[in-house]
Design an enzyme around this catalytic site. Sequence first.
Site, PDB file in Angstrom:
ATOM      1  CD  GLU A 229      10.200  -1.634  11.068  1.00 12.36           C
ATOM      2  OE1 GLU A 229      10.170  -1.774  12.317  1.00 12.36           O
ATOM      3  OE2 GLU A 229       9.210  -1.302  10.390  1.00 12.36           O
TER       4      GLU A 229
ATOM      5  CG  ASP B 112      -0.197  -0.127   2.541  1.00 11.28           C
ATOM      6  OD1 ASP B 112       0.990  -0.527   2.532  1.00 11.28           O
ATOM      7  OD2 ASP B 112      -0.811   0.180   3.576  1.00 11.28           O
TER       8      ASP B 112
HETATM    9  O1  LIG Z   1      -3.026  -9.548   8.121  1.00 13.89           O
HETATM   10  C1  LIG Z   1      -2.225  -8.974   7.383  1.00 13.89           C
HETATM   11  C2  LIG Z   1      -2.107  -7.559   7.354  1.00 13.89           C
HETATM   12  C3  LIG Z   1      -1.170  -6.970   6.493  1.00 13.89           C
HETATM   13  N1  LIG Z   1      -0.394  -7.739   5.664  1.00 13.89           N
HETATM   14  C4  LIG Z   1       0.571  -7.090   4.740  1.00 13.89           C
HETATM   15  O2  LIG Z   1       1.612  -6.577   5.531  1.00 13.89           O
HETATM   16  C5  LIG Z   1       2.062  -5.310   5.027  1.00 13.89           C
HETATM   17  C6  LIG Z   1       1.917  -4.255   6.137  1.00 13.89           C
HETATM   18  O3  LIG Z   1       0.541  -4.128   6.493  1.00 13.89           O
HETATM   19  P1  LIG Z   1      -0.210  -2.709   6.517  1.00 13.89           P
HETATM   20  O4  LIG Z   1       0.095  -1.979   5.243  1.00 13.89           O
HETATM   21  O5  LIG Z   1      -1.646  -2.932   6.840  1.00 13.89           O
HETATM   22  O6  LIG Z   1       0.534  -2.013   7.748  1.00 13.89           O
HETATM   23  P2  LIG Z   1       0.713  -0.472   8.069  1.00 13.89           P
HETATM   24  O7  LIG Z   1       0.276   0.365   6.881  1.00 13.89           O
HETATM   25  O8  LIG Z   1      -0.162  -0.233   9.261  1.00 13.89           O
HETATM   26  O9  LIG Z   1       2.179  -0.286   8.330  1.00 13.89           O
HETATM   27  C7  LIG Z   1       1.213  -4.992   3.787  1.00 13.89           C
HETATM   28  O10 LIG Z   1       1.940  -5.323   2.618  1.00 13.89           O
HETATM   29  C8  LIG Z   1      -0.002  -5.894   3.967  1.00 13.89           C
HETATM   30  O11 LIG Z   1      -0.573  -6.318   2.736  1.00 13.89           O
HETATM   31  C9  LIG Z   1      -0.496  -9.132   5.693  1.00 13.89           C
HETATM   32  O12 LIG Z   1       0.203  -9.808   4.941  1.00 13.89           O
HETATM   33  N2  LIG Z   1      -1.398  -9.714   6.554  1.00 13.89           N
HETATM   34 MN   LIG Z   2       0.774  -0.013   4.990  1.00 13.62          MN
END
Ligand SMILES: O=c1ccn([C@@H]2O[C@H](COP(=O)(O)OP(=O)(O)O)[C@@H](O)[C@H]2O)c(=O)[nH]1
Ligand SMILES: [Mn+2]
Lengths: 250, 250
Positions: free
Chosen positions: A196, A111
């Site tokens: 990280e 995203d």
């Molecule tokens: O249950 C989940 C939630 C998220 N993701 C993936 O993990 C990454 C980080 O998630 P997210 O973008 O929701 O996190 P944030 O934007 O809060 O850092 C993204 O590529 C999501 O598609 C996943 O594989 N399983």
């Molecule tokens: Mn994200």
Amino acid sequence: TIYVVTPTYARPVQKAELVRLSQTLLHVRALHWVVVEDAAAPTALVGGLLAGSGVPFTHLNVETPPERRRRPGDPPWLRPRGVEQRNRALQWLRETRAPGESGVVYFADDDNTYSLRLFEEMRSTRRVAVWPVGLVGGLRFERPLVAGGRVVGFHTAWKPERPFPLDMAGFAVGLPLLLARPAARFDPQAERGYLESSLLGGLVSPAELEPKADNCTQVLVWHTRTEKPKLRQEEQLQREGRGSDPHIEV
Amino acid sequence: TIYVVTPTYARPVQKAELVRLSQTLLHVRALHWVVVEDAAAPTALVGGLLAGSGVPFTHLNVETPPERRRRPGDPPWLRPRGVEQRNRALQWLRETRAPGESGVVYFADDDNTYSLRLFEEMRSTRRVAVWPVGLVGGLRFERPLVAGGRVVGFHTAWKPERPFPLDMAGFAVGLPLLLARPAARFDPQAERGYLESSLLGGLVSPAELEPKADNCTQVLVWHTRTEKPKLRQEEQLQREGRGSDPHIEV
Ligand SMILES: O=c1ccn([C@@H]2O[C@H](COP(=O)(O)OP(=O)(O)O)[C@@H](O)[C@H]2O)c(=O)[nH]1
Ligand SMILES: [Mn+2]
Ligand SMILES: O=c1ccn([C@@H]2O[C@H](COP(=O)(O)OP(=O)(O)O)[C@@H](O)[C@H]2O)c(=O)[nH]1
Ligand SMILES: [Mn+2]
């Protein structure tokens, strides 16, 4: 080769996210996209999209174990997301790449927004390269602070005491280093904000970080997040047996 | 030539949105991007991004008059957004394109997601072409219903009585038709949901719509929306005089 590792999971915007990310990656030469679904089996939606994307790819999957998964209503930050998926990609790299093979590994969530220049900056990564990330940690950007060509601190407002106060989007790792340290991985039990650091702590010390993007003065990646679409009318129509045709993929 | 008309306004995610949209458009041949800022003057942020994008472009601006602007706290749907900007682009087309010049005009908001195939589908537009839009109107998708190659109705749950129950992302208009109907434009006073109809009503009748995307059975564009990032730490640091360097563009 730049190995771009993307965890992804099923939700209404999944295809849209992967479509626009694939369009970004399609501009970058010598790139291999490692997409790891958070699912018990690979899906036709992701498989079809990858096959039609024009981007060289590997399609993997591993389901986040139930005890580590977010429960409906949990705040999104309660558990780290995409952890087992990124570790699955590390395993694939270690199983399939020859020791010493050159390359760079970047963890690109589905995203975020990536400029094309970012990929050219990370291409010269030796051990671990770093750069600013926009719209993250409650700030306009977080970034490493650089003096004399070395990282001497971090501009961050959130848990600045972390050994590597960096977002996932803010670093890349040289493939030879990852292959030489087979135990280095993301710790699924890491405390919030320390994910990280759990990988990087096994690879380098903060002073060894290689600053990119004009000594970390350019924002080339943005931690964007996509709104969850409201599908209230869909639910209503489905109750009436008139929902949108389920055979049409979205 | 496909003329892609994009209204855009200043906010923290603006550059990220335009970066990823520019990467999409950079894949499409014979395309001209008409970007219209909702601003009293063109900005360096948008101008620099366009100049470096590689996409042929025209950079315009017109500010939404204060009495039509959303006030903080107003719900987003209270007033249509980007209306004067799209009309400014129509004016530019009519002032600069020769009568009868071939081309297609598409209104592409800066936050949606567009597949590359969408542009190939719209290229053959004669008068007004239509196709499904994903994640809109509370549904998985809205779409025109087609029988015998003609549009005979619409799958939509919201104000189905509208003459053209279509999202802005769901149609394109032939340039010759727009030039032949110089009075056709978006009505800034249109009732909620009737903005698209206010333009299309001056151009065609619903029965004349040209269905694309396999008789409107493929979703090739998604009405995604990006979360407004929380910048609470930024505000705190700024109060302490330690905000993120304002010279670094995000
Ligand atoms: O249950 C989940 C939630 C998220 N993701 C993936 O993990 C990454 C980080 O998630 P997210 O973008 O929701 O996190 P944030 O934007 O809060 O850092 C993204 O590529 C999501 O598609 C996943 O594989 N399983
Ligand atoms: Mn994200
Ligand atoms: O004050 C504004 C709000 C929006 N827009 C633009 O108008 C289009 C539609 O706005 P938005 O995406 O917010 O609408 P929605 O997603 O609710 O349909 C987008 O290209 C925006 O950048 C604008 O020019 N001025
Ligand atoms: Mn929008």
